[in-house]
Design a protein around this motif. Structure first.
Motif, PDB file in Angstrom:
ATOM      1  N   ILE A   8       0.847  -1.202   0.000  1.00 39.99           N
ATOM      2  CA  ILE A   8       0.000   0.000   0.000  1.00 39.99           C
ATOM      3  C   ILE A   8       0.875   1.241   0.000  1.00 39.99           C
ATOM      4  O   ILE A   8       0.629   2.190  -0.761  1.00 39.99           O
ATOM      5  N   LYS A   9       1.907   1.248   0.830  1.00 35.40           N
ATOM      6  CA  LYS A   9       2.820   2.401   0.893  1.00 35.40           C
ATOM      7  C   LYS A   9       3.510   2.619  -0.448  1.00 35.40           C
ATOM      8  O   LYS A   9       3.628   3.749  -0.925  1.00 35.40           O
ATOM      9  N   GLU A  21      -5.061  11.547   1.623  1.00 31.53           N
ATOM     10  CA  GLU A  21      -5.545  11.389   0.244  1.00 31.53           C
ATOM     11  C   GLU A  21      -6.085   9.980   0.017  1.00 31.53           C
ATOM     12  O   GLU A  21      -7.114   9.805  -0.627  1.00 31.53           O
ATOM     13  N   LEU A  22      -5.388   8.975   0.530  1.00 28.72           N
ATOM     14  CA  LEU A  22      -5.874   7.601   0.403  1.00 28.72           C
ATOM     15  C   LEU A  22      -7.237   7.468   1.070  1.00 28.72           C
ATOM     16  O   LEU A  22      -8.147   6.853   0.514  1.00 28.72           O
ATOM     17  N   GLY A  27     -12.561   6.167   1.168  1.00 28.33           N
ATOM     18  CA  GLY A  27     -13.576   6.165   2.220  1.00 28.33           C
ATOM     19  C   GLY A  27     -13.135   5.411   3.465  1.00 28.33           C
ATOM     20  O   GLY A  27     -13.898   5.255   4.407  1.00 28.33           O
ATOM     21  N   ILE A  28     -11.897   4.951   3.480  1.00 25.26           N
ATOM     22  CA  ILE A  28     -11.342   4.287   4.653  1.00 25.26           C
ATOM     23  C   ILE A  28     -10.873   5.375   5.616  1.00 25.26           C
ATOM     24  O   ILE A  28     -10.249   6.354   5.200  1.00 25.26           O
ATOM     25  N   THR A  30      -8.891   7.696   8.097  1.00 24.91           N
ATOM     26  CA  THR A  30      -7.458   7.964   8.221  1.00 24.91           C
ATOM     27  C   THR A  30      -6.892   7.253   9.443  1.00 24.91           C
ATOM     28  O   THR A  30      -5.744   6.811   9.415  1.00 24.91           O
ATOM     29  N   ASN A  31      -7.690   7.115  10.494  1.00 26.73           N
ATOM     30  CA  ASN A  31      -7.210   6.402  11.686  1.00 26.73           C
ATOM     31  C   ASN A  31      -6.861   4.959  11.354  1.00 26.73           C
ATOM     32  O   ASN A  31      -5.841   4.439  11.810  1.00 26.73           O
ATOM     33  N   ALA A  32      -7.702   4.302  10.555  1.00 27.03           N
ATOM     34  CA  ALA A  32      -7.421   2.917  10.166  1.00 27.03           C
ATOM     35  C   ALA A  32      -6.134   2.853   9.355  1.00 27.03           C
ATOM     36  O   ALA A  32      -5.289   1.979   9.578  1.00 27.03           O
ATOM     37  N   ILE A  33      -5.960   3.783   8.444  1.00 28.08           N
ATOM     38  CA  ILE A  33      -4.760   3.796   7.602  1.00 28.08           C
ATOM     39  C   ILE A  33      -3.519   4.039   8.452  1.00 28.08           C
ATOM     40  O   ILE A  33      -2.507   3.345   8.308  1.00 28.08           O
ATOM     41  N   TYR A  34      -3.592   5.002   9.366  1.00 28.19           N
ATOM     42  CA  TYR A  34      -2.454   5.254  10.254  1.00 28.19           C
ATOM     43  C   TYR A  34      -2.140   4.019  11.092  1.00 28.19           C
ATOM     44  O   TYR A  34      -0.975   3.711  11.335  1.00 28.19           O
TER      45      TYR A  34
END
Length: 107
Positions: A8-9, A21-22, A27-28, A30-34
């Motif tokens: 992903i990175k 931006e992701l 729609g995911i 940002t907390n989940a992505i972090y």
């Protein structure tokens, strides 16, 4: 085996996307992505699909890289029809294809 967060990175870097931006594109949250990057949480397959959709790539390209084969619209249609067939119908189609090969080789 593919490390999901590393992949992903890598894709984010190619698009020059931040986590924000992701999140906006998928729609995911940002907390989940972090969490994927900071605490090693694992993205769900559903989230991987959302990322692929947002980035315009297939799951195959996500897992296999950019060198994977791109299906044409016609090939995608054939595969969609194939998956709807019964096992008997698939066997008949394969028999028909083999018949065409024999005819072609004898021509």
């Amino acid at each position: 085996m593919v490390n999901l967060t590393e992949r992903i990175k890598e894709l984010m870097d190619k698009k020059k996307w931040t986590c924000y931006e992701l999140s906006a594109q998928t729609g995911i949250s940002t907390n989940a992505i972090y969490d994927w990057f900071k605490i090693g949480a694992t993205p769900s397959l559903g989230n991987v699909v959302r990322i692929c959709d947002a980035m315009g790539i297939s799951l195959e390209q996500f897992f296999c890289g950019a060198t994977s084969y791109q299906l044409s619209v016609e090939e995608k249609e054939v595969l969609d029809q194939w998956f709807a067939l019964s096992d008997l119908e698939k066997a008949e189609i394969m028999h028909l294809i083999e018949t065409f090969r024999i005819i072609k080789n004898n021509a």
